[in-house]
Design a protein around this motif. Structure first.
Motif, PDB file in Angstrom:
ATOM      1  N   ASN A  44     -78.529  -3.216 -52.406  1.00  0.00           N
ATOM      2  CA  ASN A  44     -79.965  -3.325 -52.258  1.00  0.00           C
ATOM      3  C   ASN A  44     -80.504  -4.395 -53.476  1.00  0.00           C
ATOM      4  O   ASN A  44     -81.342  -5.115 -53.398  1.00  0.00           O
ATOM      5  CB  ASN A  44     -80.731  -2.365 -52.078  1.00  0.00           C
ATOM      6  CG  ASN A  44     -82.122  -2.568 -52.107  1.00  0.00           C
ATOM      7  OD1 ASN A  44     -82.856  -3.200 -51.184  1.00  0.00           O
ATOM      8  ND2 ASN A  44     -82.803  -2.251 -53.132  1.00  0.00           N
TER       9      ASN A  44
ATOM     10  N   TRP B 218     -81.759 -10.285 -48.692  1.00  0.00           N
ATOM     11  CA  TRP B 218     -80.617 -10.262 -47.751  1.00  0.00           C
ATOM     12  C   TRP B 218     -80.857 -11.265 -46.466  1.00  0.00           C
ATOM     13  O   TRP B 218     -80.140 -11.660 -45.525  1.00  0.00           O
ATOM     14  CB  TRP B 218     -80.319  -8.976 -47.195  1.00  0.00           C
ATOM     15  CG  TRP B 218     -79.510  -8.293 -47.918  1.00  0.00           C
ATOM     16  CD1 TRP B 218     -79.608  -7.549 -49.323  1.00  0.00           C
ATOM     17  CD2 TRP B 218     -78.095  -7.704 -47.471  1.00  0.00           C
ATOM     18  NE1 TRP B 218     -78.445  -7.056 -49.696  1.00  0.00           N
ATOM     19  CE2 TRP B 218     -77.570  -6.924 -48.775  1.00  0.00           C
ATOM     20  CE3 TRP B 218     -77.474  -7.828 -46.362  1.00  0.00           C
ATOM     21  CZ2 TRP B 218     -76.369  -6.571 -48.534  1.00  0.00           C
ATOM     22  CZ3 TRP B 218     -76.132  -7.313 -46.292  1.00  0.00           C
ATOM     23  CH2 TRP B 218     -75.597  -6.602 -47.253  1.00  0.00           C
TER      24      TRP B 218
ATOM     25  N   ARG C  72     -75.463 -12.475 -48.173  1.00  0.00           N
ATOM     26  CA  ARG C  72     -74.836 -11.600 -47.707  1.00  0.00           C
ATOM     27  C   ARG C  72     -73.155 -11.808 -47.525  1.00  0.00           C
ATOM     28  O   ARG C  72     -72.504 -10.997 -48.010  1.00  0.00           O
ATOM     29  CB  ARG C  72     -75.152 -11.734 -45.993  1.00  0.00           C
ATOM     30  CG  ARG C  72     -76.695 -11.221 -45.790  1.00  0.00           C
ATOM     31  CD  ARG C  72     -76.821 -10.715 -44.352  1.00  0.00           C
ATOM     32  NE  ARG C  72     -76.713 -11.856 -43.502  1.00  0.00           N
ATOM     33  CZ  ARG C  72     -77.393 -12.830 -43.150  1.00  0.00           C
ATOM     34  NH1 ARG C  72     -78.559 -12.947 -43.977  1.00  0.00           N
ATOM     35  NH2 ARG C  72     -77.314 -13.982 -42.357  1.00  0.00           N
TER      36      ARG C  72
ATOM     37  N   ILE D 178     -82.233  -2.667 -47.592  1.00  0.00           N
ATOM     38  CA  ILE D 178     -81.717  -4.400 -47.484  1.00  0.00           C
ATOM     39  C   ILE D 178     -82.550  -5.252 -46.787  1.00  0.00           C
ATOM     40  O   ILE D 178     -82.643  -6.345 -47.054  1.00  0.00           O
ATOM     41  CB  ILE D 178     -80.314  -4.458 -47.453  1.00  0.00           C
ATOM     42  CG1 ILE D 178     -80.118  -3.759 -46.176  1.00  0.00           C
ATOM     43  CG2 ILE D 178     -79.516  -3.445 -48.428  1.00  0.00           C
ATOM     44  CD1 ILE D 178     -78.358  -4.207 -45.536  1.00  0.00           C
ATOM     45  N   SER D 179     -83.016  -4.745 -45.657  1.00  0.00           N
ATOM     46  CA  SER D 179     -83.949  -5.407 -44.708  1.00  0.00           C
ATOM     47  C   SER D 179     -85.353  -5.347 -45.354  1.00  0.00           C
ATOM     48  O   SER D 179     -85.845  -4.093 -44.666  1.00  0.00           O
ATOM     49  CB  SER D 179     -83.617  -5.439 -43.244  1.00  0.00           C
ATOM     50  OG  SER D 179     -84.563  -6.068 -42.569  1.00  0.00           O
TER      51      SER D 179
ATOM     52  N   TYR E 231     -77.699  -6.637 -39.954  1.00  0.00           N
ATOM     53  CA  TYR E 231     -76.930  -6.791 -41.218  1.00  0.00           C
ATOM     54  C   TYR E 231     -75.628  -5.906 -41.108  1.00  0.00           C
ATOM     55  O   TYR E 231     -74.545  -6.326 -41.556  1.00  0.00           O
ATOM     56  CB  TYR E 231     -77.977  -6.598 -42.460  1.00  0.00           C
ATOM     57  CG  TYR E 231     -78.863  -7.661 -42.655  1.00  0.00           C
ATOM     58  CD1 TYR E 231     -78.927  -8.918 -42.198  1.00  0.00           C
ATOM     59  CD2 TYR E 231     -80.114  -7.099 -43.515  1.00  0.00           C
ATOM     60  CE1 TYR E 231     -79.764  -9.819 -42.435  1.00  0.00           C
ATOM     61  CE2 TYR E 231     -80.960  -7.960 -43.505  1.00  0.00           C
ATOM     62  CZ  TYR E 231     -81.004  -9.338 -43.190  1.00  0.00           C
ATOM     63  OH  TYR E 231     -82.061 -10.218 -43.430  1.00  0.00           O
TER      64      TYR E 231
END
Length: 573
Positions: A107, A184, A190, A216-217, A252
């Motif tokens: 992250n 990300w 990525r 991460i999103s 992801y």
């Protein structure tokens, strides 16, 4: 899908042991644990009967957050040793049938990682978009209070944005200011992460524990912009608001599966740390058909003793709430997905001090808590020292603490002036992450056999009688009880795969449930109090499978009277 004896993955019968390298074993006298120290203790792990070792971060790092701020994903920090040392540790564990899982922290990176150094170098840097850079709010000068791009709060107190004076823009950091968040949304980010992960798998590791992977999103609008989240106390949004379970998270994870794990999935273990995740989220994460994770860590059960002021304002545990929470996760993942079971880890205070009695009934309450957890359906995780019944640190001075979260909390609380020093120290003594990070207590000697030097964090005073050497010699010890629990999971299909049914949900002191597989069933009982407790459990329970007191209770006329902190596992007659 419900796993059967024929198709259940290997990890349904496994036990995972977490090593926090700084505090496990020091080999060179510098007061910090290292990989050569781990080599000295691999036989302890094999004897204990664990199947997997998960290493908290070993990577090169400035150690702002004890290794969770990574400056090089493909090297070992010199404080722990070398890549060659790690290769030797992996080989030694593999030789004993123990798999190795690495902590994956993607992250964020350290602000000293070359990616961020380049990103920070100028607004026009090719890696500028590898992180979340944003200007001040429209109409506000950078650096003025409230000028941060959004109202997001950091998990380590204060705003989640830091102004970079050189470029006049802010970067996002959900944790320390030295832990900038990766973007990300950028496919180059990525691919760089996936390439690093493939490199570690090629080197021989057996999976990853993915740190705060559901962050991460981020939540962005149609233009890719971040926006304010609903505010909590004051101007800042609650921790995690706007940054948790973003819209592309599952995309992801499925992409990661295709790019990294395809073709070598069967022997790996993938577990995600997912703060704020619900049971429904966990079903999506751990459904084998979706190709994301094997299981996730929930935080609900370890938040039940948090008071109105958060984790540093603890309140007594209501066992009925704990049972309801655990049972909801068991039921929610009974048909699809899988549970990760834990009490302790590097971020949680010691369970025997938290939900048990770390004084007169330390052994009994530690073994009871272990029994209740390990008999649930899921994969149990044991944190170093938990198998000894290690307790909270008992620190009485702020000078004893090292953890950045604790120190930031102390600074902010003092600045706000809403707690006395006595209240502050009481909160830290109960909930600081340093409680879990004191050195492992190997023997009764100086510094508990952890180091010949001065330990980086003080050793807990009770090491003179709570230590591995003493407990190895005592068949009734916490250590031997954990070994028996691990053997039971390996040998008993009901423990591994049986359905879970909660009993006595309203009993304020007894945790009771059954595990059943076909015609076979187990009754599990735990007394969460220092007083005798009577429980109505029905007839038909015969063989003693496991207990933690010299004279285990028996079921008579459908009822059982448990001694203080007693654990009891019985098989259906």
């Amino acid at each position: 899908m419900t796993f059967t004896r024929e198709d259940a993955p290997w990890w349904t019968g496994a036990v995972v042991y977490q090593i926090y390298p700084r505090s496990f074993q020091d080999s060179d006298g510098d007061g910090v644990g290292d990989l050569r120290g781990v080599l000295q203790r691999v036989d302890h792990l094999a004897w204990l009967g664990v199947d997997v070792v998960w290493f908290s971060p070993l990577y090169r790092s400035p150690q702002d957050d004890n290794g969770y701020d990574i400056s090089d994903y493909q090297d070992v920090d010199p404080v722990f040793g070398t890549l060659e040392d790690l290769d030797e540790v992996v080989a030694a564990l593999h030789a004993r049938g123990i798999k190795v899982v690495m902590d994956l922290v993607v992250n964020h990176t350290s602000d000293e990682h070359p990616w961020f150094v380049e990103s920070r170098s100028s607004v026009g840097s090719p890696k500028r978009d590898w992180y979340w850079w944003r200007p001040a709010r429209p109409g506000m000068a950078p650096g003025t209070p409230g000028a941060e791009p959004t109202n997001w709060g950091s998990f380590f107190s204060g705003p989640a944005w830091e102004l970079d004076e050189a470029t006049g823009e802010y970067y996002l950091h959900l944790f320390s200011r030295k832990q900038p968040d990766l973007n990300w949304e950028n496919p180059q980010v990525r691919e760089a992460v996936y390439a690093m992960m493939r490199w570690w798998l090629d080197r021989g590791v057996d999976g990853f524990r993915m740190d705060v992977i559901n962050l991460i999103s981020k939540h962005v609008d149609d233009h890719g912009e971040l926006s304010d989240a609903p505010a909590g106390d004051g101007r800042l949004a609650p921790q995690g608001a706007g940054s948790t379970n973003g819209p592309r998270l599952h995309e992801y994870l499925q992409e990661m599966h295709r790019e990294v794990f395809a073709g070598r999935r069967a022997g790996l273990l993938l577990v995600g740390e997912t703060p704020g995740a619900t049971v429904d989220d966990a079903v999506l994460f751990s459904d084998p058909a979706r190709g994301e994770l094997d299981m996730v860590f929930t935080f609900e059960h370890v938040g039940l003793d948090h008071g109105p002021g958060g984790k540093f304002d603890p309140v007594p545990l209501d066992l009925r709430e704990l049972k309801a929470t655990m049972a909801r996760w068991q039921a929610g993942l009974q048909d699809v997905g899988w549970n990760a079971l834990y009490w302790d880890n590097h971020d949680q205070p010691r369970i025997v001090s938290r939900f048990g009695d770390d004084g007169a009934y330390r052994r009994e309450s530690a073994t009871m808590l272990a029994t209740v957890l390990h008999l649930h359906r899921g994969t149990p995780y044991v944190y170093q020292g938990e198998e000894l019944g290690m307790t909270n640190a008992g620190f009485t001075s702020l000078d004893d603490y090292r953890d950045i979260e604790s120190l930031r909390h102390a600074h902010d609380a003092r600045a706000a002036g809403h707690v006395s020093d006595e209240q502050l120290l009481a909160g830290l003594a109960a909930a600081s992450r340093d409680n879990a990070r004191t050195p492992v207590q190997w023997d009764a000697g100086p510094h508990a056999g952890f180091t010949t030097g001065e330990p980086w964090l003080p050793v807990t005073a009770n090491h003179t009688h709570v230590n591995a050497e003493a407990e190895r010699a005592d068949p009734a010890s916490v250590l031997h009880h954990y070994r028996r629990l691990h053997a039971l999971r390996h040998e008993d299909e009901v423990v591994r795969l049986g359905d879970f049914t909660l009993l006595l949900p309203d009993h304020p002191h007894v945790y009771a449930f059954t595990r059943a597989l076909g015609d076979d069933a187990l009754l599990v009982l735990g007394n969460f109090s220092g007083e005798e407790q009577r429980a109505e459990v029905g007839d038909g329970w015969g063989e003693l499978v496991l207990g933690n007191v010299p004279e285990p209770a028996v079921v008579r006329d459908g009822a059982v009277t448990l001694s203080p902190w007693e654990a009891l596992v019985l098989r259906r007659a």
